[in-house]
Design a protein around this motif. Structure first.
Motif, PDB file in Angstrom:
ATOM      1  N   ILE A  25       0.777  -1.135  -0.114  1.00 49.34           N
ATOM      2  CA  ILE A  25       0.160   0.069  -0.067  1.00 49.34           C
ATOM      3  C   ILE A  25       0.816   1.076  -0.001  1.00 49.34           C
ATOM      4  O   ILE A  25       1.967   1.388   0.637  1.00 49.34           O
ATOM      5  CB  ILE A  25      -0.922   0.065   1.219  1.00 49.34           C
ATOM      6  N   SER A  26       0.432   2.146  -0.808  1.00 46.19           N
ATOM      7  CA  SER A  26       1.073   3.597  -0.736  1.00 46.19           C
ATOM      8  C   SER A  26       0.135   4.536  -0.407  1.00 46.19           C
ATOM      9  O   SER A  26      -1.021   4.342  -1.118  1.00 46.19           O
ATOM     10  CB  SER A  26       2.046   3.841  -1.952  1.00 46.19           C
ATOM     11  N   ILE A  27       0.393   5.512   0.177  1.00 49.57           N
ATOM     12  CA  ILE A  27      -0.671   6.645   0.374  1.00 49.57           C
ATOM     13  C   ILE A  27      -0.094   7.908   0.052  1.00 49.57           C
ATOM     14  O   ILE A  27       1.032   8.190   0.082  1.00 49.57           O
ATOM     15  CB  ILE A  27      -0.800   6.567   1.955  1.00 49.57           C
TER      16      ILE A  27
ATOM     17  N   ARG B  51      -1.431  12.004   0.538  1.00 51.05           N
ATOM     18  CA  ARG B  51      -2.328  12.899   1.129  1.00 51.05           C
ATOM     19  C   ARG B  51      -2.344  14.362   0.820  1.00 51.05           C
ATOM     20  O   ARG B  51      -1.218  14.767   0.562  1.00 51.05           O
ATOM     21  CB  ARG B  51      -2.238  12.924   2.820  1.00 51.05           C
TER      22      ARG B  51
ATOM     23  N   THR C 268      -7.241  11.717   0.541  1.00 48.48           N
ATOM     24  CA  THR C 268      -6.144  10.647   0.854  1.00 48.48           C
ATOM     25  C   THR C 268      -6.412   9.716  -0.466  1.00 48.48           C
ATOM     26  O   THR C 268      -7.657   9.150  -0.585  1.00 48.48           O
ATOM     27  CB  THR C 268      -6.591   9.955   2.040  1.00 48.48           C
ATOM     28  N   THR C 269      -5.429   9.276  -1.221  1.00 42.94           N
ATOM     29  CA  THR C 269      -5.376   8.226  -2.027  1.00 42.94           C
ATOM     30  C   THR C 269      -4.626   7.195  -1.520  1.00 42.94           C
ATOM     31  O   THR C 269      -3.630   7.226  -1.161  1.00 42.94           O
ATOM     32  CB  THR C 269      -4.865   8.767  -3.226  1.00 42.94           C
ATOM     33  N   ILE C 270      -5.396   5.918  -1.585  1.00 38.68           N
ATOM     34  CA  ILE C 270      -4.633   4.813  -1.150  1.00 38.68           C
ATOM     35  C   ILE C 270      -4.414   3.777  -2.163  1.00 38.68           C
ATOM     36  O   ILE C 270      -5.451   3.424  -2.896  1.00 38.68           O
ATOM     37  CB  ILE C 270      -5.543   3.920   0.020  1.00 38.68           C
ATOM     38  N   SER C 271      -3.203   3.616  -2.860  1.00 41.64           N
ATOM     39  CA  SER C 271      -3.012   2.648  -4.037  1.00 41.64           C
ATOM     40  C   SER C 271      -2.543   1.328  -3.496  1.00 41.64           C
ATOM     41  O   SER C 271      -1.557   0.969  -2.684  1.00 41.64           O
ATOM     42  CB  SER C 271      -1.848   3.479  -4.778  1.00 41.64           C
TER      43      SER C 271
ATOM     44  N   ALA D 115      -3.866   3.074   7.029  1.00 43.56           N
ATOM     45  CA  ALA D 115      -3.645   3.951   5.898  1.00 43.56           C
ATOM     46  C   ALA D 115      -4.770   5.207   6.004  1.00 43.56           C
ATOM     47  O   ALA D 115      -4.351   6.324   5.632  1.00 43.56           O
ATOM     48  CB  ALA D 115      -3.788   3.405   4.609  1.00 43.56           C
ATOM     49  N   TYR D 116      -5.872   4.543   6.550  1.00 42.77           N
ATOM     50  CA  TYR D 116      -7.161   5.828   6.590  1.00 42.77           C
ATOM     51  C   TYR D 116      -7.542   6.147   8.173  1.00 42.77           C
ATOM     52  O   TYR D 116      -8.214   6.923   8.346  1.00 42.77           O
ATOM     53  CB  TYR D 116      -8.258   5.202   5.893  1.00 42.77           C
TER      54      TYR D 116
ATOM     55  N   PHE E 180     -11.837   9.933   0.116  1.00 44.17           N
ATOM     56  CA  PHE E 180     -10.804   8.695  -0.148  1.00 44.17           C
ATOM     57  C   PHE E 180     -10.813   8.451  -1.836  1.00 44.17           C
ATOM     58  O   PHE E 180     -12.091   8.043  -2.140  1.00 44.17           O
ATOM     59  CB  PHE E 180     -11.309   7.666   0.662  1.00 44.17           C
TER      60      PHE E 180
END
Length: 104
Positions: A5-7, A9, A14-17, A33-34, A47
């Motif tokens: 996971i990469s984040i 902000r 917030t983008t969680i890839s 992550a969130y 999100f």
């Protein structure tokens, strides 16, 4: 084998890839992550769950997405699931996630 996971902000988003396999092994990493952004319910936050690099998704991942929705404010939550491969999109649609999330 699970994924990574990469984040990213910004003030509003917030983008969680997720890359690789989105499964139960990623539970604590995904929640971390969130979690910080969902503590303050008075603050509106968007999100984006970016599934560009996601190769596999299982039922526990669906549950994790539902937990994010719940912690982000349920019906008031602004959550987009983006860039899912056709086979993953089919799983999301079979579970009726288009009724709960914006899928792009």
């Amino acid at each position: 084998m699970s994924g990574t996971i990469s984040i990213a902000r910004t003030d509003q988003e917030t983008t969680i890839s997720i890359k690789g396999r989105f499964n139960f092994e990623m539970h604590s990493q995904f929640r971390a992550a969130y979690q910080e952004e969902t503590v303050d319910k008075s603050r509106s936050r968007r999100f984006i769950i970016d599934l560009t690099g996601t190769e596999y998704i299982d039922s526990s991942a669906l549950g994790m997405l539902l937990l994010l929705r719940e912690e982000a404010g349920t019906n008031d939550a602004d959550i987009e699931i983006a860039n899912a491969r056709p086979e993953i999109r089919k799983i999301l649609e079979t579970a009726n996630f288009q009724r709960l999330f914006k899928i792009t």
